[in-house]
Scaffold this active site. Structure first.
Site, PDB file in Angstrom:
ATOM      1  N   CYS A  57       0.834  -1.211   0.000  1.00 60.17           N
ATOM      2  CA  CYS A  57       0.000   0.000   0.000  1.00 60.17           C
ATOM      3  C   CYS A  57       0.864   1.255   0.000  1.00 60.17           C
ATOM      4  O   CYS A  57       0.530   2.252  -0.653  1.00 60.17           O
ATOM      5  CB  CYS A  57      -0.922   0.023   1.221  1.00 60.17           C
ATOM      6  SG  CYS A  57      -2.060  -1.356   1.263  1.00 60.17           S
ATOM      7  N   ARG A 134      -7.915  -3.866  -3.413  1.00 62.06           N
ATOM      8  CA  ARG A 134      -7.336  -2.741  -4.162  1.00 62.06           C
ATOM      9  C   ARG A 134      -8.245  -2.450  -5.358  1.00 62.06           C
ATOM     10  O   ARG A 134      -8.133  -3.106  -6.402  1.00 62.06           O
ATOM     11  CB  ARG A 134      -5.921  -3.089  -4.643  1.00 62.06           C
ATOM     12  CG  ARG A 134      -4.985  -3.460  -3.513  1.00 62.06           C
ATOM     13  CD  ARG A 134      -3.597  -3.834  -4.012  1.00 62.06           C
ATOM     14  NE  ARG A 134      -2.885  -4.525  -2.924  1.00 62.06           N
ATOM     15  CZ  ARG A 134      -2.293  -3.912  -1.909  1.00 62.06           C
ATOM     16  NH1 ARG A 134      -2.290  -2.602  -1.859  1.00 62.06           N
ATOM     17  NH2 ARG A 134      -1.689  -4.600  -0.962  1.00 62.06           N
TER      18      ARG A 134
END
Ligand code: BEZ
Length: 224
Positions: A57, A134
């Protein structure tokens, strides 16, 4: 928009391409927003990440931050989200800035109650019941969803492809064309196939097009 009730009677919406983007209010690192009032007359790239202070991330959010000016050049605002508190977001933004100099200078939604993640199909319980996958939503200035990407927790996204897809959507809208495999700026675009015999005859007579056959013809488009 498809709505799924799972066994716990939780509501998971699954917006689809062509749907109006669901409206919501949220707290972000740039203050409160109401989505319908956010980024008026602009495109929005809205994306989720599984968790703050995690390695993949961090690389992805840094990628968005480092290429923010390219999104701005395409009249596009960035909007991040994870199922974390505002304090976690602030701590992570500050930590990455101190460690690398990269500043996440766009709003990141603190979606602790998972309200927005569920509304946008970002919470996919068979992948994770607590972390958003995601996701990337490409939303046009009329707030219509135009393209959706979903990636699992363990594979990072490709920023070149996100920018290419955004640009392709805008070029397609502007010039009324379709874009072929691996299209990039400067490549020819596909002219929509003829819909009548008159159009077909015009197509056959048109010497300006690069034609494989009457249904697959390409033309140059101005750089945009
Ligand atoms: C990561 O960003 O590194 C990550 C987050 C959640 C699960 C797996 C990896």
């Amino acid at each position: 928009m498809e709505t799924i009730n799972n066994t716990d009677q939780q509501i998971y919406s699954m917006p689809r391409i062509g749907d109006q983007a669901p409206d919501f209010e949220a707290v972000t690192t740039k203050g409160k927003i109401k989505f319908s009032d956010f980024a008026k007359d602009k495109w929005v790239v809205m994306f989720s990440h599984p968790a703050d202070f995690t390695p993949v991330c961090t690389t992805e959010m840094s990628g968005f931050a480092e290429r923010k000016s390219e999104f701005e050049a395409l009249n596009t605002e960035l909007l991040g989200l994870s199922i974390d508190s505002i304090h976690a977001h602030l701590g992570w933004v500050q930590n990455v800035r101190q460690n690398t100099g990269v500043y996440f200078d766009f709003p990141i939604i603190a979606d602790l109650d998972m309200k927005v993640a569920k509304l946008y199909g970002m919470l996919q319980p068979n992948e994770s019941e607590t972390a958003a996958v995601r996701a990337v939503f490409f939303i046009d200035p009329s707030k219509k969803i135009r393209l959706i990407m979903y990636y699992p927790l363990n594979v990072g996204r490709n920023m070149d492809e996100i920018l290419r897809s955004l640009h392709a959507l805008q070029v397609s809208d502007k010039h009324g064309v379709a874009l072929p495999l691996n299209w990039k700026q400067g490549d020819k675009a596909i002219v929509p196939p003829p819909k009548s015999l008159d159009e077909l005859n015009d197509r056959l007579a048109d010497t300006t097009l690069e034609k494989v056959d009457w249904y697959l013809a390409k033309k140059d488009i101005p750089n945009s």
